[in-house]
Design a protein around this motif. Structure first.
Motif, PDB file in Angstrom:
ATOM      1  N   ALA A  26       1.199  -1.274   0.016  1.00 28.42           N
ATOM      2  CA  ALA A  26      -0.169  -0.274  -0.226  1.00 28.42           C
ATOM      3  C   ALA A  26       0.873   0.854   0.205  1.00 28.42           C
ATOM      4  O   ALA A  26       1.089   1.950  -0.576  1.00 28.42           O
ATOM      5  CB  ALA A  26      -0.686  -0.199   1.158  1.00 28.42           C
ATOM      6  N   PHE A  27       2.218   1.318   0.397  1.00 30.22           N
ATOM      7  CA  PHE A  27       2.752   2.321   1.178  1.00 30.22           C
ATOM      8  C   PHE A  27       3.488   2.628  -0.069  1.00 30.22           C
ATOM      9  O   PHE A  27       3.434   3.881  -1.023  1.00 30.22           O
ATOM     10  CB  PHE A  27       4.025   1.821   1.898  1.00 30.22           C
ATOM     11  N   ALA A  28       3.570   1.754  -1.075  1.00 30.78           N
ATOM     12  CA  ALA A  28       4.543   1.529  -2.166  1.00 30.78           C
ATOM     13  C   ALA A  28       3.762   2.137  -3.390  1.00 30.78           C
ATOM     14  O   ALA A  28       3.981   2.877  -4.142  1.00 30.78           O
ATOM     15  CB  ALA A  28       5.341   0.474  -2.683  1.00 30.78           C
ATOM     16  N   MET A  29       2.461   1.878  -3.909  1.00 28.06           N
ATOM     17  CA  MET A  29       1.622   2.007  -4.276  1.00 28.06           C
ATOM     18  C   MET A  29       1.120   3.668  -3.525  1.00 28.06           C
ATOM     19  O   MET A  29       0.654   4.510  -5.146  1.00 28.06           O
ATOM     20  CB  MET A  29       0.485   1.518  -4.872  1.00 28.06           C
ATOM     21  N   LYS A  91     -10.865   2.429  -3.377  1.00 24.16           N
ATOM     22  CA  LYS A  91     -12.160   3.442  -5.391  1.00 24.16           C
ATOM     23  C   LYS A  91     -11.685   5.252  -5.360  1.00 24.16           C
ATOM     24  O   LYS A  91     -11.654   5.646  -6.279  1.00 24.16           O
ATOM     25  CB  LYS A  91     -13.285   3.096  -4.902  1.00 24.16           C
ATOM     26  N   SER A  92     -11.574   5.650  -4.175  1.00 18.58           N
ATOM     27  CA  SER A  92     -11.304   6.846  -4.085  1.00 18.58           C
ATOM     28  C   SER A  92     -10.858   7.688  -5.289  1.00 18.58           C
ATOM     29  O   SER A  92     -10.512   8.395  -5.887  1.00 18.58           O
ATOM     30  CB  SER A  92     -11.541   7.711  -3.057  1.00 18.58           C
ATOM     31  N   ILE A  93      -9.484   6.663  -4.668  1.00 15.99           N
ATOM     32  CA  ILE A  93      -7.480   6.779  -5.027  1.00 15.99           C
ATOM     33  C   ILE A  93      -7.498   7.088  -6.670  1.00 15.99           C
ATOM     34  O   ILE A  93      -7.067   7.208  -7.505  1.00 15.99           O
ATOM     35  CB  ILE A  93      -6.936   6.330  -3.990  1.00 15.99           C
ATOM     36  N   VAL A  94      -8.372   5.616  -6.721  1.00 11.41           N
ATOM     37  CA  VAL A  94      -8.847   5.066  -8.024  1.00 11.41           C
ATOM     38  C   VAL A  94      -9.318   5.924  -9.362  1.00 11.41           C
ATOM     39  O   VAL A  94      -8.471   6.677  -9.962  1.00 11.41           O
ATOM     40  CB  VAL A  94      -9.127   3.968  -8.497  1.00 11.41           C
ATOM     41  N   VAL A  95     -10.733   6.962  -8.940  1.00 14.10           N
ATOM     42  CA  VAL A  95     -10.947   7.628  -9.425  1.00 14.10           C
ATOM     43  C   VAL A  95     -10.147   8.851  -9.530  1.00 14.10           C
ATOM     44  O   VAL A  95      -9.733   9.454 -10.435  1.00 14.10           O
ATOM     45  CB  VAL A  95     -12.524   7.952  -8.700  1.00 14.10           C
ATOM     46  N   MET A  96      -9.663   9.265  -8.918  1.00 12.76           N
ATOM     47  CA  MET A  96      -8.356  10.990  -8.462  1.00 12.76           C
ATOM     48  C   MET A  96      -7.389  10.247  -9.987  1.00 12.76           C
ATOM     49  O   MET A  96      -7.108  11.658  -9.977  1.00 12.76           O
ATOM     50  CB  MET A  96      -7.875  10.562  -7.413  1.00 12.76           C
ATOM     51  N   ALA A  97      -6.808   9.094 -10.077  1.00 13.26           N
ATOM     52  CA  ALA A  97      -5.347   9.298 -10.044  1.00 13.26           C
ATOM     53  C   ALA A  97      -6.099   8.946 -11.778  1.00 13.26           C
ATOM     54  O   ALA A  97      -5.888   9.936 -12.669  1.00 13.26           O
ATOM     55  CB  ALA A  97      -4.992   7.978  -9.800  1.00 13.26           C
ATOM     56  N   LEU A 197      -6.481  -0.785  -7.444  1.00 16.81           N
ATOM     57  CA  LEU A 197      -6.913  -1.662  -7.064  1.00 16.81           C
ATOM     58  C   LEU A 197      -6.819  -2.654  -6.244  1.00 16.81           C
ATOM     59  O   LEU A 197      -7.458  -3.627  -5.919  1.00 16.81           O
ATOM     60  CB  LEU A 197      -8.186  -1.986  -8.099  1.00 16.81           C
ATOM     61  N   MET A 198      -5.022  -3.469  -6.174  1.00 20.87           N
ATOM     62  CA  MET A 198      -4.975  -4.002  -5.589  1.00 20.87           C
ATOM     63  C   MET A 198      -4.820  -4.355  -4.057  1.00 20.87           C
ATOM     64  O   MET A 198      -4.052  -4.870  -3.519  1.00 20.87           O
ATOM     65  CB  MET A 198      -3.488  -4.934  -5.807  1.00 20.87           C
ATOM     66  N   VAL A 199      -5.253  -2.912  -3.421  1.00 18.48           N
ATOM     67  CA  VAL A 199      -4.500  -2.035  -2.636  1.00 18.48           C
ATOM     68  C   VAL A 199      -5.828  -2.674  -1.609  1.00 18.48           C
ATOM     69  O   VAL A 199      -6.531  -2.614  -2.108  1.00 18.48           O
ATOM     70  CB  VAL A 199      -3.962  -0.715  -2.379  1.00 18.48           C
TER      71      VAL A 199
END
Length: 452
Positions: A26-29, A91-97, A197-199
């Protein structure tokens, strides 16, 4: 009825949430996306000479192309963080990116200044809330004893991203034109968004009834935020100090390539590389000083804020000496002054990680992303947005060399704010550690009644 404690909901604060493997993944991603975030944000600063030549823009207009991203980040941070806290961080981070990457790519198709300014605004809209949501995700995965250094590393990746953005922008523009730079740097974010999405996400923490009502809508949260800031001295003054120091950082990062181009006569791509070295020094410095501040506060927590205040003053003195030294404009005849700029770059990011750790320390774990978004609002609106624009406006009047000599003075305001915050930090830290009950909201000192 007593609600579940933090240990029951998120695990012990002295252990990993899911184990070391998921935590470090999670940290790396999250760190990787932070780098892409700032590549897309900072790529434009190395394109200033091309934009000035092609479209005849003023320094104030150029500065606005950087500042508008931070403005939209600030305006969107709170609603995004509210949604992430109550729904899904991942999911919020996926949308933002996805949004900020598409907006960056769209910059290559603009034909006027207003179109480019609008596209840059959408870049910021996509990035809104990412720093606070990402910081909350990292903080929840790792033991509390590691948070200061890890968050410093997380925000240091912004410096690395800025380095890459500046370098890539200059190199790509020199070979294929400045518009191509946006297309090249925008694509990696789309790839990382899918992989994110794997985090593993942490479960949404149950709030007390009062705190739930206060964070139900953006309007309610905004009211609670204002009241909390008024009544919580630690959170208010840390936000002020963090923003003031970022005025210095953002002004120098944004205008150093142009300074080297105009004053030293370097080609835009060469100026970008040299400026990137200073930004890299900042990336290293943020990690080093994050660890130093953590260590300083082991026995006496308020010593963290004393240390941050001292570092702000030292960075102020070094940067003023660097840009204000006589004869600095003689290209490559002032190696000592150049080393001072690098030293100043190393020093000036001293508060990047620690301010986030301090804010997270004094807020309820169920609204970590939302609480961190308050800091993000201050940092973006009053720090990252203000620095490039103020420096650009002053440069049109005073010239760039004089402006960069004056801008580090904001570090004095940062130092004063951290000293004021030190008076209430330990009390706020103790109250935030108390388990919530049905009639008690664990918020910063003095802010409990604000969330009713």
């Amino acid at each position: 009825m007593t609600l579940p404690t933090l240990d029951a909901k998120l695990g012990s604060p002295d252990s990993y949430l899911f184990g070391p493997g998921p935590a470090w993944f999670a940290f790396a991603m999250t760190l990787g996306l932070m780098m892409v975030d700032y590549i897309d944000r900072q790529v434009i600063v190395s394109l200033f000479p091309y934009l000035k030549a092609d479209w005849g823009l003023s320094d104030k207009q150029l500065g606005a192309l950087v500042s508008v991203v931070s403005v939209t980040v600030a305006l969107g941070a709170l609603p995004v963080a509210l949604f992430a806290d109550r729904a899904s961080r991942v999911k919020s981070i996926v949308v933002m990116a996805t949004l900020w990457s598409l907006a960056t790519i769209s910059c290559m198709f603009t034909r006027t200044y207003s179109q480019l300014l609008t596209a840059r605004a959408f870049v910021g809209l996509g990035e809104a809330g990412y720093g606070s949501v990402g910081a909350a995700l990292i903080a929840s995965h790792f033991p509390s004893r590691m948070r200061g250094a890890l968050l410093a590393g997380f925000f240091a990746s912004a410096s690395v991203g800025s380095v890459l953005g500046v370098v890539l922008g200059g190199v790509i523009a020199a070979k294929w034109g400045w518009k191509a730079a946006f297309g090249v740097v925008g694509f990696p974010g789309l790839v990382l968004a899918l992989l994110y999405l794997m985090v593993r996400d942490y479960k949404t923490v149950e709030l007390t009834p009062r705190l739930d009502r206060a964070t139900r809508t953006t309007r309610d949260a905004a009211r609670a935020v204002v009241r909390a800031l008024v009544r919580s001295r630690t959170m208010l003054w840390v936000c002020v100090g963090g923003a003031a120091q970022l005025v210095v950082v953002s002004a120098i990062w944004s205008w150093l390539p142009s300074f080297l181009n105009r004053v030293h006569g370097l080609a835009p791509d060469q100026a970008a590389v040299r400026a990137a070295l200073v930004v890299l020094c900042g990336a290293i410095g943020s990690v080093v000083w994050g660890a130093v501040v953590d260590r300083a506060g082991r026995k006496r927590p308020r010593a963290k804020l004393y240390t941050m205040s001292l570092l702000c003053i030292v960075s102020l003195l070094v940067l003023v000496a660097a840009f204000g030294a006589p004869g600095f404009g003689m290209a490559m005849q002032a190696q000592g002054q150049w080393l001072l700029i690098a030293a100043g770059g190393f020093m000036m990011t001293c508060t990047v990680g620690p301010v986030s750790a301090v804010v997270i320390d004094v807020i309820h774990p169920g609204i970590r992303a939302t609480g961190a978004s308050v800091l993000a609002l201050f940092q973006n609106l009053f720090g990252l947005a203000a620095g490039p624009f103020i420096a650009g406006a002053l440069s049109d009047v005073w010239g760039l060399a004089t402006t960069l000599t004056v801008m580090p003075a904001f570090g004095a305001l940062a130092a004063l704010a951290f000293m004021v915050a030190s008076r209430s930090y330990e009390a706020d830290l103790q109250r935030a550690a108390e388990p919530p009950t049905d009639g008690q909201d664990v918020t910063p000192h003095g802010a409990r009644k604000a969330l009713t």
